[in-house]
Design a protein around this motif. Structure first.
Motif, PDB file in Angstrom:
ATOM      1  N   SER A 105      41.658  43.597  25.962  1.00  0.00           N
ATOM      2  CA  SER A 105      41.503  42.155  25.773  1.00  0.00           C
ATOM      3  C   SER A 105      40.019  41.807  25.781  1.00  0.00           C
ATOM      4  CB  SER A 105      42.216  41.391  26.890  1.00  0.00           C
ATOM      5  OG  SER A 105      41.582  41.631  28.135  1.00  0.00           O
ATOM      6  N   TRP A 106      39.694  40.635  25.246  1.00  0.00           N
ATOM      7  CA  TRP A 106      38.298  40.218  25.203  1.00  0.00           C
ATOM      8  C   TRP A 106      37.732  40.057  26.615  1.00  0.00           C
ATOM      9  CZ3 TRP A 106      33.942  40.402  23.076  1.00  0.00           C
ATOM     10  CH2 TRP A 106      32.921  39.534  23.432  1.00  0.00           C
ATOM     11  N   GLU A 107      38.556  39.595  27.546  1.00  0.00           N
ATOM     12  CA  GLU A 107      38.091  39.415  28.921  1.00  0.00           C
ATOM     13  C   GLU A 107      37.650  40.743  29.522  1.00  0.00           C
ATOM     14  OE1 GLU A 107      39.672  37.448  33.114  1.00  0.00           O
ATOM     15  OE2 GLU A 107      41.100  38.201  31.641  1.00  0.00           O
ATOM     16  N   ARG A 108      38.480  41.760  29.367  1.00  0.00           N
ATOM     17  CA  ARG A 108      38.150  43.070  29.922  1.00  0.00           C
ATOM     18  C   ARG A 108      36.982  43.707  29.172  1.00  0.00           C
ATOM     19  NH1 ARG A 108      42.078  45.518  33.069  1.00  0.00           N
ATOM     20  NH2 ARG A 108      41.586  47.574  32.251  1.00  0.00           N
ATOM     21  N   TYR A 109      36.949  43.537  27.872  1.00  0.00           N
ATOM     22  CA  TYR A 109      35.893  44.152  27.064  1.00  0.00           C
ATOM     23  C   TYR A 109      34.536  43.517  27.354  1.00  0.00           C
ATOM     24  CZ  TYR A 109      33.428  45.951  22.979  1.00  0.00           C
ATOM     25  OH  TYR A 109      32.526  46.568  22.153  1.00  0.00           O
ATOM     26  N   SER A 110      34.498  42.195  27.521  1.00  0.00           N
ATOM     27  CA  SER A 110      33.236  41.520  27.803  1.00  0.00           C
ATOM     28  C   SER A 110      32.683  41.933  29.163  1.00  0.00           C
ATOM     29  CB  SER A 110      33.418  40.000  27.749  1.00  0.00           C
ATOM     30  OG  SER A 110      34.389  39.574  28.689  1.00  0.00           O
ATOM     31  N   LEU A 111      33.565  42.140  30.142  1.00  0.00           N
ATOM     32  CA  LEU A 111      33.110  42.617  31.450  1.00  0.00           C
ATOM     33  C   LEU A 111      32.576  44.042  31.357  1.00  0.00           C
ATOM     34  CD1 LEU A 111      35.917  41.238  33.786  1.00  0.00           C
ATOM     35  CD2 LEU A 111      33.555  40.459  33.632  1.00  0.00           C
ATOM     36  N   LYS A 112      33.195  44.821  30.494  1.00  0.00           N
ATOM     37  CA  LYS A 112      32.728  46.196  30.294  1.00  0.00           C
ATOM     38  C   LYS A 112      31.329  46.201  29.696  1.00  0.00           C
ATOM     39  CE  LYS A 112      34.160  50.573  28.209  1.00  0.00           C
ATOM     40  NZ  LYS A 112      35.209  51.240  27.400  1.00  0.00           N
ATOM     41  N   LEU A 113      31.070  45.290  28.758  1.00  0.00           N
ATOM     42  CA  LEU A 113      29.741  45.191  28.162  1.00  0.00           C
ATOM     43  C   LEU A 113      28.702  44.789  29.200  1.00  0.00           C
ATOM     44  CD1 LEU A 113      30.504  43.401  24.766  1.00  0.00           C
ATOM     45  CD2 LEU A 113      30.095  45.831  25.166  1.00  0.00           C
ATOM     46  N   GLU A 114      29.125  43.987  30.174  1.00  0.00           N
ATOM     47  CA  GLU A 114      28.222  43.559  31.237  1.00  0.00           C
ATOM     48  C   GLU A 114      28.152  44.573  32.373  1.00  0.00           C
ATOM     49  OE1 GLU A 114      29.578  39.764  32.487  1.00  0.00           O
ATOM     50  OE2 GLU A 114      29.400  38.859  30.498  1.00  0.00           O
ATOM     51  N   LYS A 115      28.865  45.713  32.205  1.00  0.00           N
ATOM     52  CA  LYS A 115      28.881  46.802  33.182  1.00  0.00           C
ATOM     53  C   LYS A 115      29.409  46.343  34.538  1.00  0.00           C
ATOM     54  CE  LYS A 115      25.132  49.323  30.962  1.00  0.00           C
ATOM     55  NZ  LYS A 115      23.799  49.956  31.107  1.00  0.00           N
ATOM     56  N   LYS A 116      30.426  45.486  34.503  1.00  0.00           N
ATOM     57  CA  LYS A 116      31.089  45.058  35.722  1.00  0.00           C
ATOM     58  C   LYS A 116      32.349  45.890  35.930  1.00  0.00           C
ATOM     59  CE  LYS A 116      29.412  40.296  35.591  1.00  0.00           C
ATOM     60  NZ  LYS A 116      29.792  38.862  35.604  1.00  0.00           N
ATOM     61  N   ASP A 117      33.006  45.703  37.075  1.00  0.00           N
ATOM     62  CA  ASP A 117      34.218  46.453  37.390  1.00  0.00           C
ATOM     63  C   ASP A 117      35.362  45.922  36.540  1.00  0.00           C
ATOM     64  OD1 ASP A 117      36.241  47.935  38.410  1.00  0.00           O
ATOM     65  OD2 ASP A 117      36.239  47.019  40.397  1.00  0.00           O
ATOM     66  N   VAL A 118      35.733  46.677  35.499  1.00  0.00           N
ATOM     67  CA  VAL A 118      36.786  46.216  34.603  1.00  0.00           C
ATOM     68  C   VAL A 118      38.159  46.733  35.023  1.00  0.00           C
ATOM     69  CG1 VAL A 118      35.215  46.106  32.656  1.00  0.00           C
ATOM     70  CG2 VAL A 118      36.502  48.193  33.057  1.00  0.00           C
ATOM     71  N   ARG A 119      38.219  47.526  36.065  1.00  0.00           N
ATOM     72  CA  ARG A 119      39.498  48.106  36.460  1.00  0.00           C
ATOM     73  C   ARG A 119      40.478  47.042  36.934  1.00  0.00           C
ATOM     74  NH1 ARG A 119      39.688  53.407  36.741  1.00  0.00           N
ATOM     75  NH2 ARG A 119      41.403  53.404  38.214  1.00  0.00           N
ATOM     76  N   ILE A 120      39.945  45.940  37.468  1.00  0.00           N
ATOM     77  CA  ILE A 120      40.836  44.866  37.904  1.00  0.00           C
ATOM     78  C   ILE A 120      40.412  43.545  37.273  1.00  0.00           C
ATOM     79  CG2 ILE A 120      41.498  45.933  40.087  1.00  0.00           C
ATOM     80  CD1 ILE A 120      39.397  44.151  41.447  1.00  0.00           C
ATOM     81  N   ALA A 121      39.790  43.619  36.098  1.00  0.00           N
ATOM     82  CA  ALA A 121      39.334  42.406  35.428  1.00  0.00           C
ATOM     83  C   ALA A 121      40.498  41.458  35.191  1.00  0.00           C
ATOM     84  CB  ALA A 121      38.674  42.761  34.096  1.00  0.00           C
ATOM     85  N   GLY A 122      40.389  40.239  35.711  1.00  0.00           N
ATOM     86  CA  GLY A 122      41.435  39.245  35.534  1.00  0.00           C
ATOM     87  C   GLY A 122      42.600  39.392  36.484  1.00  0.00           C
ATOM     88  N   ASN A 123      42.601  40.444  37.315  1.00  0.00           N
ATOM     89  CA  ASN A 123      43.725  40.701  38.218  1.00  0.00           C
ATOM     90  C   ASN A 123      43.296  40.742  39.681  1.00  0.00           C
ATOM     91  OD1 ASN A 123      45.699  40.892  36.230  1.00  0.00           O
ATOM     92  ND2 ASN A 123      45.261  43.048  35.849  1.00  0.00           N
ATOM     93  N   GLN A 124      42.180  40.119  39.999  1.00  0.00           N
ATOM     94  CA  GLN A 124      41.676  40.182  41.372  1.00  0.00           C
ATOM     95  C   GLN A 124      42.665  39.574  42.363  1.00  0.00           C
ATOM     96  OE1 GLN A 124      38.885  41.757  42.381  1.00  0.00           O
ATOM     97  NE2 GLN A 124      39.517  41.334  44.479  1.00  0.00           N
ATOM     98  N   GLN A 125      43.269  38.444  41.987  1.00  0.00           N
ATOM     99  CA  GLN A 125      44.227  37.797  42.886  1.00  0.00           C
ATOM    100  C   GLN A 125      45.449  38.682  43.111  1.00  0.00           C
ATOM    101  OE1 GLN A 125      45.528  33.937  41.588  1.00  0.00           O
ATOM    102  NE2 GLN A 125      46.797  33.574  43.384  1.00  0.00           N
ATOM    103  N   ALA A 126      45.939  39.292  42.028  1.00  0.00           N
ATOM    104  CA  ALA A 126      47.087  40.195  42.160  1.00  0.00           C
ATOM    105  C   ALA A 126      46.732  41.396  43.026  1.00  0.00           C
ATOM    106  CB  ALA A 126      47.548  40.648  40.778  1.00  0.00           C
ATOM    107  N   TYR A 127      45.508  41.891  42.875  1.00  0.00           N
ATOM    108  CA  TYR A 127      45.073  43.040  43.675  1.00  0.00           C
ATOM    109  C   TYR A 127      45.027  42.688  45.154  1.00  0.00           C
ATOM    110  CZ  TYR A 127      41.991  46.496  45.779  1.00  0.00           C
ATOM    111  OH  TYR A 127      41.449  47.445  46.609  1.00  0.00           O
ATOM    112  N   GLU A 128      44.504  41.506  45.495  1.00  0.00           N
ATOM    113  CA  GLU A 128      44.417  41.093  46.893  1.00  0.00           C
ATOM    114  C   GLU A 128      45.807  40.928  47.501  1.00  0.00           C
ATOM    115  OE1 GLU A 128      41.800  41.040  48.666  1.00  0.00           O
ATOM    116  OE2 GLU A 128      40.364  41.398  47.043  1.00  0.00           O
ATOM    117  N   GLN A 129      46.747  40.385  46.727  1.00  0.00           N
ATOM    118  CA  GLN A 129      48.115  40.219  47.222  1.00  0.00           C
ATOM    119  C   GLN A 129      48.786  41.571  47.445  1.00  0.00           C
ATOM    120  OE1 GLN A 129      49.870  37.736  44.223  1.00  0.00           O
ATOM    121  NE2 GLN A 129      49.154  35.831  45.158  1.00  0.00           N
TER     122      GLN A 129
END
Length: 252
Positions: A179-203
């Protein structure tokens, strides 16, 4: 190459590389070459150059319009060619790897349902562009791509060092669908493993952490709290959530 030619635009199929027909008196040795044509209305096009003996010396024909950048003027204004930049070393591409960047995560389901059809449609789209290694083809304003839900295509490897073009015989390999959300984070060299799913990960992390306490509860005799089902469309991050949890947890 500077020109001051009146442009007559012809509409045609969007799945063929457009052509610019010039008067035969203008640089006949450039016939058949690829070029980026800039018009005085701030629009630009990728096309191949051809010559026509019937054209007047101050007129040219542009067909199969595939814009690189949009026009900023009204359609009834007289448009002229302001510049023609020829592209050297354009060769047919034998094989190509692409990362498909979808507009939204929800479109993974549609992609998976039609994954046999989409590569051929992507090839048709890519035939419109002259491509460089590791280039990103932006399709967000291209109507045919929007029907597929594709935001952009990132070229991973074309196997040749020069500029190339996708043709009917080119083998298109889908390297990744994201997805564009995950791909854009990858370009910024951020953690894309849980991109957009941080809330689900915490739960999920909270549930796993409390699992040890549930074992001491009498309800544990009736329910198996060690099992959990994650439901979601393909590519939404279910597997990566579990992988990250296993990596960071000491409860397993």
């Amino acid at each position: 190459m500077e020109q001051d030619l009146l442009v007559v635009k012809l509409k045609c199929s969007p799945f063929k590389l457009q052509r610019l027909y010039l008067p035969s008196s203008l640089a006949p040795q450039e016939s058949g070459k690829h070029a980026v044509v800039e018009l005085n209305d701030s629009s630009s096009f990728i096309c191949r150059i051809f010559h026509d003996d019937l054209l007047q010396s101050d007129c040219c024909l542009l067909e199969k319009s595939v814009q690189c950048s949009s026009s900023s003027t009204a359609s009834n204004e007289r448009v002229k060619v302001s510049k023609i930049n020829f592209i050297p070393f354009v060769k047919p591409i034998r094989s190509i790897k692409v990362t498909v960047v979808l507009n939204e995560i929800e479109q993974f389901t549609k992609w998976n349902d039609h994954n046999r059809l989409y590569p051929s449609l992507l090839k048709q789209l890519l035939q419109l562009f002259v491509i460089n290694t590791r280039a990103t083809v932006n399709l967000k304003d291209f109507q045919a791509a929007q029907k597929l839900g594709v935001y952009a295509l990132h070229i991973k490897d074309i196997g040749i060092p020069h500029t190339g073009r996708v043709v009917s015989s080119t083998k298109v390999v889908i390297h990744e669908v994201t997805s564009w959300e995950r791909y854009s984070l990858k370009l910024e060299k951020k953690d894309v493993r849980i991109a957009g799913n941080q809330q689900a990960y915490e739960q999920l992390k909270k549930y796993v952490s409390s699992r040890g306490l549930l074992r001491t509860n009498k309800l544990a005799n009736d329910f198996d709290f060690s099992q959990l089902m994650l439901i979601g469309p393909g590519g939404s991050g279910k597997k990566t959530l579990v992988e990250k949890l296993l990596k960071n947890s000491t409860l397993f």
